[in-house]
Design an enzyme around this catalytic site. Sequence first.
Site, PDB file in Angstrom:
ATOM      1  N   ARG A   1     -18.756 -65.511  52.213  1.00 17.38           N
ATOM      2  CA  ARG A   1     -18.480 -65.389  50.774  1.00 17.38           C
ATOM      3  C   ARG A   1     -17.093 -65.935  50.430  1.00 17.38           C
ATOM      4  O   ARG A   1     -16.910 -66.563  49.384  1.00 17.38           O
ATOM      5  CB  ARG A   1     -18.605 -63.936  50.306  1.00 17.38           C
TER       6      ARG A   1
ATOM      7  N   GLU B   1     -17.527 -69.536  50.478  1.00 21.68           N
ATOM      8  CA  GLU B   1     -18.261 -69.912  49.269  1.00 21.68           C
ATOM      9  C   GLU B   1     -17.335 -69.945  48.049  1.00 21.68           C
ATOM     10  O   GLU B   1     -17.422 -70.858  47.221  1.00 21.68           O
ATOM     11  CB  GLU B   1     -19.400 -68.914  49.026  1.00 21.68           C
TER      12      GLU B   1
ATOM     13  N   SER C   1       1.770 -73.614  49.157  1.00 18.56           N
ATOM     14  CA  SER C   1       2.141 -73.454  50.554  1.00 18.56           C
ATOM     15  C   SER C   1       1.363 -72.312  51.199  1.00 18.56           C
ATOM     16  O   SER C   1       1.170 -71.255  50.593  1.00 18.56           O
ATOM     17  CB  SER C   1       3.632 -73.163  50.673  1.00 18.56           C
TER      18      SER C   1
END
Length: 146
Positions: free
Chosen positions: A87, A90, A113
């Site tokens: 997830r 995703e 960064s």
Amino acid sequence: MSMSEVAKTIIAAKESKGLSWEEIGNAVGMSPVWTTSACMGMNSMPKETAESLCNLLGLDADICTALQKYPTKVWDQAVPTDPLVYRLYEIVGVYGETLKEVIQEKFGDGIMSAIDFSMEVEKEENPKGDRVVITMNGKFLPYKAW
């Protein structure tokens, strides 16, 4: 000893002591997220922090030494199958380009960064289901022209 073996040893010691990452981070004076990441081999620990962690968990000097080494930050490039990790993957896949556009619109051409960086994970109680709150805070680094 490989960092994978170091991580497994640390996790086993953590579990045998019944400690949480929050408790371990607090005990060594570092963020729980950063401490966990270092224990998983993705950051190097300062000597004092590594010694403190090993004393807390009852780990040998070879673990302490391994924790201080500069890591090679490599991860499997395949799509992860663990549901939680998937997830997160995703989210980057769906929102990565969006975040890039919004960050560059606000800051200019550059990156966030991951070196000058911090992250917090909090639990937000909600009657419709508890929420995971992840806050990432990274310094903006503009690209330079030469």
